[in-house]
Design a protein around this motif. Structure first.
Motif, short mmCIF file in Angstrom:
data_model
loop_
_atom_site.label_atom_id
_atom_site.label_comp_id
_atom_site.label_asym_id
_atom_site.label_seq_id
_atom_site.Cartn_x
_atom_site.Cartn_y
_atom_site.Cartn_z
N PRO A 95 0.89 -1.33 -0.12
CA PRO A 95 0.18 0.01 0.01
C PRO A 95 0.61 1.15 -0.20
O PRO A 95 0.54 2.26 -0.74
CB PRO A 95 -0.87 -0.09 1.29
N ASN A 98 2.68 1.71 -3.58
CA ASN A 98 1.87 2.27 -4.52
C ASN A 98 1.37 3.50 -4.45
O ASN A 98 1.26 4.35 -5.40
CB ASN A 98 0.66 1.10 -4.81
N PHE A 99 0.86 3.90 -3.25
CA PHE A 99 0.48 5.25 -2.71
C PHE A 99 1.59 6.38 -3.04
O PHE A 99 1.30 7.29 -3.77
CB PHE A 99 -0.01 5.24 -1.38
N THR A 100 2.64 5.89 -2.80
CA THR A 100 3.77 6.87 -3.19
C THR A 100 4.04 7.26 -4.38
O THR A 100 4.25 8.31 -4.95
CB THR A 100 5.24 6.56 -2.28
N GLY A 103 1.43 9.22 -6.30
CA GLY A 103 1.73 10.59 -5.87
C GLY A 103 2.83 11.19 -6.58
O GLY A 103 2.98 12.18 -7.29
N ILE A 120 -5.40 9.89 -7.22
CA ILE A 120 -5.32 8.91 -6.39
C ILE A 120 -6.53 8.31 -5.79
O ILE A 120 -6.54 7.09 -5.82
CB ILE A 120 -4.43 9.42 -5.03
N LYS A 121 -7.38 9.35 -5.56
CA LYS A 121 -8.71 8.94 -5.29
C LYS A 121 -9.35 7.83 -6.11
O LYS A 121 -9.98 6.78 -5.90
CB LYS A 121 -9.82 9.96 -4.77
N TYR A 124 -5.89 4.70 -7.19
CA TYR A 124 -5.47 4.15 -6.08
C TYR A 124 -6.09 2.58 -5.87
O TYR A 124 -5.64 1.40 -5.68
CB TYR A 124 -5.10 4.71 -5.00
N MET A 128 -4.48 -1.12 -6.12
CA MET A 128 -4.26 -2.05 -5.13
C MET A 128 -5.23 -3.41 -5.29
O MET A 128 -4.75 -4.40 -4.78
CB MET A 128 -4.98 -1.21 -3.71
#
Length: 193
Positions: A95, A98-100, A103, A120-121, A124, A128
């Motif tokens: 998590p 992938n989030f980084t 961004g 991202i909203k 992401y 995931m």
């Protein structure tokens, strides 16, 4: 060989490998998914995506796999240790990584912070969901069968295809504006409550 070179050398090597692999994934995304001709490839986009591998993904994974190996005890290749390493990796690193990356792709593409968060909203959750369909099995093989010194290489080889998916996701032009999609999600969320 100086101490500094011995300490940073492995991280530079992993960074270079990750840069090449992430670049290959982006080229695949552009040619196979987006159906561009080789002459039409956005080389700057590929270089930006590859730079994430050099400066972030390769070094982070090198450190992470070493940390997992030192922290999670047990016999190398045992089912118990392999499953523990996979569970920790997929609970913490997947998590966060992938989030980084989501961004950072927005950042290197000069998006505003608000745009990055909206993207991202929207993207992401799909990243995931796909991650959990692929990476737990890959990491079981990696942690169970691949020697530590080859684990980043193994993961990055599989990641050519993963990076194709992620690059395509994070670089696609959404059919609706990100604001519209975010508003629809908020509206749907409020209606369900």
């Amino acid at each position: 060989m100086s101490l500094r070179l011995r300490l940073i050398g492995p991280y530079v090597s992993e960074g270079l490998r990750a840069a090449a692999i992430m670049s290959a994934g982006d080229i695949l995304a552009q040619t196979v998914v987006e159906k561009k001709q080789m002459k039409d490839i956005d080389v700057i986009r590929t270089m930006k995506y590859g730079s994430l591998g050099m400066l972030f993904v390769g070094p982070v994974l090198k450190y992470w796999f070493g940390l997992l190996d030192r922290t999670i005890r047990g016999k190398q290749g045992s089912v118990s240790r392999t499953l523990k390493k996979m569970a920790v990796d997929q609970t913490i690193m997947a998590p966060a990584l992938n989030f980084t990356i989501a961004g950072l792709v927005g950042l290197i593409n000069s998006e505003e912070p608000r745009q990055i968060m909206e993207r991202i909203k929207v993207q992401y959750p799909d990243i995931m969901k796909t991650n959990y369909m692929i990476w737990p099995a890959v990491q079981i093989i990696n942690f169970g069968l691949v020697p530590l010194r080859y684990q980043v290489v193994f993961v990055q080889t599989i990641a050519v295809f993963w990076n194709c998916f992620v690059s395509q996701m994070l670089n696609e032009k959404l059919s609706k504006s990100l604001d519209e999609v975010a508003e629809e999600q908020t509206s749907t969320s409020l209606q369900s409550n």
